[in-house]
Design an enzyme around this catalytic site. Structure first.
Site, PDB file in Angstrom:
ATOM      1  N   LEU A  36      -6.559 -12.129  -1.884  1.00 39.28           N
ATOM      2  CA  LEU A  36      -7.896 -12.586  -1.434  1.00 39.28           C
ATOM      3  C   LEU A  36      -8.092 -12.311   0.059  1.00 39.28           C
ATOM      4  CD1 LEU A  36      -8.428 -15.898  -3.468  1.00 39.28           C
ATOM      5  CD2 LEU A  36      -9.263 -13.592  -3.969  1.00 39.28           C
ATOM      6  N   THR A 131      -6.397   7.691  -4.739  1.00 41.40           N
ATOM      7  CA  THR A 131      -7.694   8.265  -4.376  1.00 41.40           C
ATOM      8  C   THR A 131      -7.605   9.784  -4.205  1.00 41.40           C
ATOM      9  OG1 THR A 131      -9.225   8.399  -2.508  1.00 41.40           O
ATOM     10  CG2 THR A 131      -7.050   7.611  -1.992  1.00 41.40           C
ATOM     11  N   ASP A 132      -8.735  10.448  -4.353  1.00 37.22           N
ATOM     12  CA  ASP A 132      -8.774  11.898  -4.096  1.00 37.22           C
ATOM     13  C   ASP A 132      -8.658  12.210  -2.603  1.00 37.22           C
ATOM     14  OD1 ASP A 132     -11.281  10.963  -3.316  1.00 37.22           O
ATOM     15  OD2 ASP A 132     -12.430  12.431  -4.480  1.00 37.22           O
ATOM     16  N   GLU A 133      -8.800  11.164  -1.762  1.00 39.83           N
ATOM     17  CA  GLU A 133      -8.788  11.412  -0.312  1.00 39.83           C
ATOM     18  C   GLU A 133      -7.416  11.886   0.171  1.00 39.83           C
ATOM     19  OE1 GLU A 133     -10.939   8.507   1.999  1.00 39.83           O
ATOM     20  OE2 GLU A 133     -12.164   7.964   0.274  1.00 39.83           O
ATOM     21  N   TYR A 156      -6.218   5.563   6.249  1.00 40.13           N
ATOM     22  CA  TYR A 156      -6.311   5.086   4.863  1.00 40.13           C
ATOM     23  C   TYR A 156      -5.679   6.099   3.908  1.00 40.13           C
ATOM     24  CZ  TYR A 156      -8.408   4.520   0.220  1.00 40.13           C
ATOM     25  OH  TYR A 156      -8.594   4.425  -1.145  1.00 40.13           O
ATOM     26  N   SER A 159      -1.959   6.424   4.187  1.00 33.95           N
ATOM     27  CA  SER A 159      -1.193   5.322   3.587  1.00 33.95           C
ATOM     28  C   SER A 159      -1.208   5.426   2.060  1.00 33.95           C
ATOM     29  CB  SER A 159      -1.734   3.965   4.055  1.00 33.95           C
ATOM     30  OG  SER A 159      -3.027   3.732   3.532  1.00 33.95           O
ATOM     31  N   LYS A 160      -2.309   5.859   1.486  1.00 34.72           N
ATOM     32  CA  LYS A 160      -2.352   6.045   0.025  1.00 34.72           C
ATOM     33  C   LYS A 160      -1.433   7.201  -0.372  1.00 34.72           C
ATOM     34  CE  LYS A 160      -4.603   4.152  -2.660  1.00 34.72           C
ATOM     35  NZ  LYS A 160      -4.363   2.880  -3.428  1.00 34.72           N
ATOM     36  N   ASN A 186     -16.065   5.579  -6.225  1.00 36.44           N
ATOM     37  CA  ASN A 186     -16.650   4.744  -7.278  1.00 36.44           C
ATOM     38  C   ASN A 186     -17.912   4.064  -6.788  1.00 36.44           C
ATOM     39  OD1 ASN A 186     -14.110   3.342  -9.419  1.00 36.44           O
ATOM     40  ND2 ASN A 186     -13.950   5.221  -8.257  1.00 36.44           N
ATOM     41  N   PRO A 290     -14.898   9.406  13.116  1.00 30.75           N
ATOM     42  CA  PRO A 290     -13.892  10.348  13.616  1.00 30.75           C
ATOM     43  C   PRO A 290     -13.096  10.952  12.451  1.00 30.75           C
ATOM     44  CG  PRO A 290     -13.718   8.209  14.728  1.00 30.75           C
ATOM     45  CD  PRO A 290     -14.696   8.037  13.608  1.00 30.75           C
ATOM     46  N   GLY A 291     -12.916  12.267  12.472  1.00 26.85           N
ATOM     47  CA  GLY A 291     -12.120  12.923  11.426  1.00 26.85           C
ATOM     48  C   GLY A 291     -12.782  12.925  10.055  1.00 26.85           C
ATOM     49  N   HIS A 292     -14.087  12.736  10.013  1.00 24.39           N
ATOM     50  CA  HIS A 292     -14.820  12.574   8.751  1.00 24.39           C
ATOM     51  C   HIS A 292     -14.592  13.747   7.791  1.00 24.39           C
ATOM     52  CE1 HIS A 292     -18.967  11.066   7.109  1.00 24.39           C
ATOM     53  NE2 HIS A 292     -18.020  11.079   6.182  1.00 24.39           N
TER      54      HIS A 292
HETATM   55  P1  NAD Z   1     -11.331  -3.350  -2.632  1.00 19.64           P
HETATM   56  O1  NAD Z   1     -11.116  -3.228  -1.156  1.00 19.64           O
HETATM   57  O2  NAD Z   1     -12.693  -3.677  -3.141  1.00 19.64           O
HETATM   58  O3  NAD Z   1     -10.348  -4.452  -3.240  1.00 19.64           O
HETATM   59  C1  NAD Z   1      -9.003  -4.526  -2.883  1.00 19.64           C
HETATM   60  C2  NAD Z   1      -8.430  -5.802  -3.467  1.00 19.64           C
HETATM   61  O4  NAD Z   1      -7.020  -5.858  -3.136  1.00 19.64           O
HETATM   62  C3  NAD Z   1      -9.055  -7.078  -2.898  1.00 19.64           C
HETATM   63  O5  NAD Z   1      -9.299  -7.998  -3.940  1.00 19.64           O
HETATM   64  C4  NAD Z   1      -8.004  -7.606  -1.945  1.00 19.64           C
HETATM   65  O6  NAD Z   1      -8.019  -9.030  -1.807  1.00 19.64           O
HETATM   66  C5  NAD Z   1      -6.722  -7.133  -2.619  1.00 19.64           C
HETATM   67  N1  NAD Z   1      -5.606  -6.988  -1.669  1.00 19.64           N
HETATM   68  C6  NAD Z   1      -5.628  -6.370  -0.460  1.00 19.64           C
HETATM   69  N2  NAD Z   1      -4.418  -6.463   0.117  1.00 19.64           N
HETATM   70  C7  NAD Z   1      -3.615  -7.130  -0.756  1.00 19.64           C
HETATM   71  C8  NAD Z   1      -2.252  -7.520  -0.734  1.00 19.64           C
HETATM   72  N3  NAD Z   1      -1.452  -7.240   0.322  1.00 19.64           N
HETATM   73  N4  NAD Z   1      -1.750  -8.172  -1.799  1.00 19.64           N
HETATM   74  C9  NAD Z   1      -2.546  -8.487  -2.864  1.00 19.64           C
HETATM   75  N5  NAD Z   1      -3.840  -8.154  -2.924  1.00 19.64           N
HETATM   76  C10 NAD Z   1      -4.372  -7.472  -1.887  1.00 19.64           C
HETATM   77  O7  NAD Z   1     -10.812  -1.976  -3.246  1.00 19.64           O
HETATM   78  P2  NAD Z   1     -11.380  -1.142  -4.484  1.00 19.64           P
HETATM   79  O8  NAD Z   1     -12.502  -0.319  -4.033  1.00 19.64           O
HETATM   80  O9  NAD Z   1     -11.532  -2.028  -5.641  1.00 19.64           O
HETATM   81  O10 NAD Z   1     -10.150  -0.150  -4.744  1.00 19.64           O
HETATM   82  C11 NAD Z   1      -9.100  -0.488  -5.634  1.00 19.64           C
HETATM   83  C12 NAD Z   1      -8.067   0.622  -5.640  1.00 19.64           C
HETATM   84  O11 NAD Z   1      -8.683   1.851  -6.040  1.00 19.64           O
HETATM   85  C13 NAD Z   1      -7.449   0.879  -4.266  1.00 19.64           C
HETATM   86  O12 NAD Z   1      -6.079   1.139  -4.465  1.00 19.64           O
HETATM   87  C14 NAD Z   1      -8.180   2.117  -3.759  1.00 19.64           C
HETATM   88  O13 NAD Z   1      -7.360   2.858  -2.880  1.00 19.64           O
HETATM   89  C15 NAD Z   1      -8.442   2.850  -5.057  1.00 19.64           C
HETATM   90  N6  NAD Z   1      -9.632   3.738  -5.050  1.00 19.64           N
HETATM   91  C16 NAD Z   1     -10.857   3.218  -4.726  1.00 19.64           C
HETATM   92  C17 NAD Z   1     -11.968   4.064  -4.754  1.00 19.64           C
HETATM   93  C18 NAD Z   1     -13.346   3.548  -4.447  1.00 19.64           C
HETATM   94  O14 NAD Z   1     -14.290   4.342  -4.406  1.00 19.64           O
HETATM   95  N7  NAD Z   1     -13.550   2.255  -4.253  1.00 19.64           N
HETATM   96  C19 NAD Z   1     -11.822   5.418  -5.094  1.00 19.64           C
HETATM   97  C20 NAD Z   1     -10.547   5.888  -5.413  1.00 19.64           C
HETATM   98  C21 NAD Z   1      -9.463   5.042  -5.399  1.00 19.64           C
HETATM   99  P1  TYD Z   2     -17.549   5.152   2.006  1.00 25.70           P
HETATM  100  O1  TYD Z   2     -18.352   4.376   1.020  1.00 25.70           O
HETATM  101  O2  TYD Z   2     -16.988   4.431   3.195  1.00 25.70           O
HETATM  102  O3  TYD Z   2     -16.408   5.903   1.182  1.00 25.70           O
HETATM  103  P2  TYD Z   2     -15.340   7.061   1.677  1.00 25.70           P
HETATM  104  O4  TYD Z   2     -15.326   7.115   3.142  1.00 25.70           O
HETATM  105  O5  TYD Z   2     -14.055   6.513   1.110  1.00 25.70           O
HETATM  106  O6  TYD Z   2     -15.802   8.313   1.026  1.00 25.70           O
HETATM  107  O7  TYD Z   2     -18.441   6.327   2.547  1.00 25.70           O
HETATM  108  C1  TYD Z   2     -19.016   7.293   1.682  1.00 25.70           C
HETATM  109  C2  TYD Z   2     -19.656   8.367   2.544  1.00 25.70           C
HETATM  110  O8  TYD Z   2     -20.764   7.779   3.240  1.00 25.70           O
HETATM  111  C3  TYD Z   2     -18.730   8.901   3.623  1.00 25.70           C
HETATM  112  O9  TYD Z   2     -19.013  10.290   3.790  1.00 25.70           O
HETATM  113  C4  TYD Z   2     -19.131   8.125   4.861  1.00 25.70           C
HETATM  114  C5  TYD Z   2     -20.614   7.904   4.660  1.00 25.70           C
HETATM  115  N1  TYD Z   2     -21.166   6.656   5.240  1.00 25.70           N
HETATM  116  C6  TYD Z   2     -22.341   6.720   6.007  1.00 25.70           C
HETATM  117  O10 TYD Z   2     -22.908   7.791   6.243  1.00 25.70           O
HETATM  118  N2  TYD Z   2     -22.835   5.553   6.499  1.00 25.70           N
HETATM  119  C7  TYD Z   2     -22.234   4.338   6.280  1.00 25.70           C
HETATM  120  O11 TYD Z   2     -22.723   3.300   6.775  1.00 25.70           O
HETATM  121  C8  TYD Z   2     -21.049   4.302   5.474  1.00 25.70           C
HETATM  122  C9  TYD Z   2     -20.342   3.002   5.194  1.00 25.70           C
HETATM  123  C10 TYD Z   2     -20.557   5.486   4.973  1.00 25.70           C
END
Ligand code: NAD
Ligand code: TYD
Length: 363
Positions: A36, A131-133, A156, A159-160, A186, A290-292
């Site tokens: 949480l 992630t694809d990143e 980020y 670390s992934k 997503n 930065p580094g976008h």
């Molecule tokens: P989110 O940031 O919405 O949720 C992360 C959850 O992990 C939160 O509920 C947080 O409380 C919990 N958490 C954080 N640190 C923790 C810890 N040390 N121990 C236990 N719980 C912890 O993330 P999300 O968008 O739901 O992403 C979930 C996973 O999917 C991540 O691993 C992310 O890298 C991966 N992912 C996300 C996306 C995306 O577009 N959101 C895309 C590709 C992969």
């Molecule tokens: P984001 O939702 O942070 O996902 P990710 O960086 O993991 O792809 O951002 C999606 C795209 O939108 C990314 O190219 C950054 C851009 N972005 C903006 O242009 N403005 C914003 O306020 C945010 C949060 C993201």
């Protein structure tokens, strides 16, 4: 009955996944381990009752004692590991938490699974959600697939990537039945409004400025969260141990075009701004991240072939319309996130019951 550990089940994807598991595999026992953090919200799981089929445990995935004790108590058949620090912009401001949770947390879970499952982990699965990143940034052509070399460029994604390498190493060295998924951006219900789509919906609905980074021509490959959840279930049930699967929506769009589309959807539903101007007038080009990374896109052929997975939400505009409608209909959820009251919710829900680690006994 399967016993499944979901980590990060109170986050965006985790909450959608816990809901999908309850609906689609109602006889499974799901244990949700979540720290949480600011991104975890128990309100996203409102209506999911504690009991023999569901247990919430508040805790840190990088706590070896807690994690080992949970494995001993629950005898998990499978892990769906989603807990992470997930926001690129936050990782640029402070990378340490990303290494602690994403790298050390993943190591802690892998090690607990190895110790608990021993020499014969047959039938078990550890799905590591990534992630694809990790693959870096694409030019205008081409797509990532499972053979793309790793080239992370933000704290980020670095670390992934570190976590993915550990997961792959545990499969290779110890024979742990790990499946790695690398997924594109997503969108959908319960996403924290620091990410682009919910941020734009929220600001545009209130008539606030819409920050677009740089020239807004960065491209993301959007995947509806329900399709990600169905891919994770398929990876758990049909994934080959040691395999990696790239999961993408096949819906690429430039950020600026995406923001404009959300503005149109809101204008259609709420009418223009009080001034009579359309919501796209709220767009502001701001200093670039930065580094976008410029472009992400995924080739999901292997997942389609081996897992029999297909995304159902193929039309991004239809998925966006559904998402806008969800946020408008769930104003109370959004408000609770914005005013921080969701943080008190845990105390109200669990505080009096003294819950946390030992909330609901195993059936
Ligand atoms: P989110 O940031 O919405 O949720 C992360 C959850 O992990 C939160 O509920 C947080 O409380 C919990 N958490 C954080 N640190 C923790 C810890 N040390 N121990 C236990 N719980 C912890 O993330 P999300 O968008 O739901 O992403 C979930 C996973 O999917 C991540 O691993 C992310 O890298 C991966 N992912 C996300 C996306 C995306 O577009 N959101 C895309 C590709 C992969
Ligand atoms: P984001 O939702 O942070 O996902 P990710 O960086 O993991 O792809 O951002 C999606 C795209 O939108 C990314 O190219 C950054 C851009 N972005 C903006 O242009 N403005 C914003 O306020 C945010 C949060 C993201």
């Amino acid at each position: 009955m399967k016993r499944v550990l979901v980590t990060g089940g109170c986050g965006f994807i985790g909450a959608n996944l816990v809901r999908a598991l309850r609906a689609q595999r109602p006889d499974w026992r799901v244990v949700n381990l979540d720290k949480l953090t600011y991104a975890g919200n128990l309100r996203s799981l409102a209506g999911i009752e504690e009991g023999p089929r569901y247990r919430f445990v508040r805790g840190d995935v990088s706590d070896p004692e807690l994690v080992a004790a949970l494995f001993a108590e629950e005898d998990f058949d499978a892990v769906l590991h989603l807990a992470a620090e997930s926001h690129v912009d936050r990782s640029i401001l402070g990378p340490r938490a990303f290494v602690e949770t994403n790298v050390l947390g993943t190591l802690t879970l892998l090690e607990a699974a190895r110790q608990a499952w021993g020499e014969d982990p047959a039938g078990r699965r550890f799905v590591h959600v990534s992630t694809d990143e990790v693959y870096g940034s694409l030019g205008p052509e081409g797509r990532f697939d499972e053979r793309t070399p790793y080239a992370p460029r933000s704290p980020y994604s670095a670390s992934k990537a570190g976590a993915d390498h550990l997961a792959r190493a545990y499969a290779h060295t110890y024979g742990l039945p790990v499946v790695v998924t690398n997924c594109s951006n997503n969108y959908g219900p319960y996403q924290f409004p620091e990410k682009l789509i919910p941020l734009v919906i929220n600001n545009a609905r209130r008539g606030e400025e819409l920050p677009v980074y740089g020239d807004g021509k960065q491209v993301r490959d959007w995947l509806h969260v329900s399709d990600h959840c169905s891919a994770l279930l398929a990876a758990l049930e049909r994934g080959r141990p040691g395999a990696t699967y790239c999961i993408g929506g096949g819906s690429e769009r430039e950020n600026l075009a995406l923001v404009e589309r959300i503005c149109e959807l809101l204008d259609e539903r709420l009418g223009p701004l009080p001034s009579g101007a359309p919501r796209r007038s709220l767009i502001r080009f701001v200093r670039d991240r930065p580094g976008h990374d410029r472009r992400y896109a995924i080739d999901s052929s292997l997942a389609r072939r081996e897992l029999g997975w297909e995304p159902e939400v193929r039309d991004l505009d239809a998925g966006l319309a559904r998402t806008v409608d969800w946020y408008l209909a769930n104003d109370d959820w959004l408000e609770s996130v914005l005013d921080g009251s969701y943080a008190d919710y845990y105390q109200r829900l669990y505080g009096e019951r003294g819950a946390g680690r030992r909330s609901a006994p195993r059936a």
